[in-house]
Design an enzyme around this catalytic site. Sequence first.
Site, PDB file in Angstrom:
ATOM      1  N   SER A 138      32.143  54.202  24.157  1.00  0.00           N
ATOM      2  CA  SER A 138      30.791  53.652  23.957  1.00  0.00           C
ATOM      3  C   SER A 138      30.170  54.301  22.719  1.00  0.00           C
ATOM      4  O   SER A 138      30.499  55.461  22.399  1.00  0.00           O
ATOM      5  CB  SER A 138      29.926  53.982  25.172  1.00  0.00           C
ATOM      6  OG  SER A 138      28.584  53.632  24.924  1.00  0.00           O
ATOM      7  N   TYR A 151      26.731  59.334  32.451  1.00  0.00           N
ATOM      8  CA  TYR A 151      27.448  58.221  31.805  1.00  0.00           C
ATOM      9  C   TYR A 151      27.835  58.612  30.374  1.00  0.00           C
ATOM     10  O   TYR A 151      28.997  58.497  29.975  1.00  0.00           O
ATOM     11  CB  TYR A 151      26.567  56.962  31.791  1.00  0.00           C
ATOM     12  CG  TYR A 151      27.198  55.806  31.049  1.00  0.00           C
ATOM     13  CD1 TYR A 151      28.168  55.020  31.656  1.00  0.00           C
ATOM     14  CD2 TYR A 151      26.843  55.517  29.726  1.00  0.00           C
ATOM     15  CE1 TYR A 151      28.771  53.959  30.967  1.00  0.00           C
ATOM     16  CE2 TYR A 151      27.435  54.466  29.036  1.00  0.00           C
ATOM     17  CZ  TYR A 151      28.399  53.693  29.661  1.00  0.00           C
ATOM     18  OH  TYR A 151      28.990  52.663  28.971  1.00  0.00           O
TER      19      TYR A 151
END
Length: 244
Positions: A138, A151
């Site tokens: 990400s 996360y």
Amino acid sequence: MQIKGNTILITGGTSGIGLAFAKKFWELGNKVIICGRREERLREIKKSFNGIETKVCDVQDGEQRVELALWVMDNFPETNTLINNAGIQLLTDLTREVDLNRVNKEIEINLIAPIHLTSLFCRHLLEKNSAAIINISSGLAFVPIAFMPVYCATKAALHSFTLSLRHQLKATAVKVFEIAPPSVDTELGADRRRDSNQTHGGMHVDEFIAEAMGYLENDVYESAVGMAKNMREKGDALFAMVNH
Ligand SMILES: NC(=O)c1ccc[n+]([C@@H]2O[C@H](COP(=O)([O-])OP(=O)(O)OC[C@H]3O[C@@H](n4cnc5c(N)ncnc54)[C@H](OP(=O)(O)O)[C@@H]3O)[C@@H](O)[C@H]2O)c1
């Protein structure tokens, strides 16, 4: 990597980026195998895309990961590509005692599962003339959004893991890719949306896949797609802006 003629396992193929990769690779004539927890979704996808193989698997569970790997290698021994895509994204308030089950769940799915699956498939992939492991990290690996700290930490760790994996495999035919998506309009975080019709926002998933496929085809081993490019390049400098 060659984008045709592969047999590809994609974790988390029931929606979003995983499903879009599955469709694209299937359209190109690759053999595609997907897994996920939602059995009904898998059944619908199998029905709509003749030849896509499916397996119910919760990658949070180590035994199910082993079972998945053995099933894939037994039934599709020509498998030469693993895409570690399955992921969840949770909010975590660090000013209160965290729920360890939630924290463990997010780390297990986003980080431990890719590590474990990679190790389960590695020897198999090393026997192939050409093979690839593709990890979906990400832009948030490089610039964390502070309200989802676990996360972002899993994605930063997946980036680091991918660097080491690529180094360990550098003298082999197994190519190691990392694709860092920007915000892409998928079901990620859908459970915390007030309105179930509300979109995630961000890049259209087809646009994301088109750019990502270009990087894979041209052997760009680490790619940040769309806006994630900025996050990869500017890193710390963007932290204040992202978290204003
Ligand atoms: N969308 C974004 O903005 C964005 C940005 C950067 C990175 N990413 C990354 O891209 C990857 C795909 O996410 P997405 O955006 O496509 O979200 P998504 O639409 O929610 O898809 C997530 C996929 O992961 C699967 N999955 C989740 N937990 C699983 C588990 N325990 N076992 C097996 N499969 C599981 C889901 O399948 P089931 O629910 O059927 O199990 C689903 O197929 C994730 O790693 C995510 O972190 C997304």
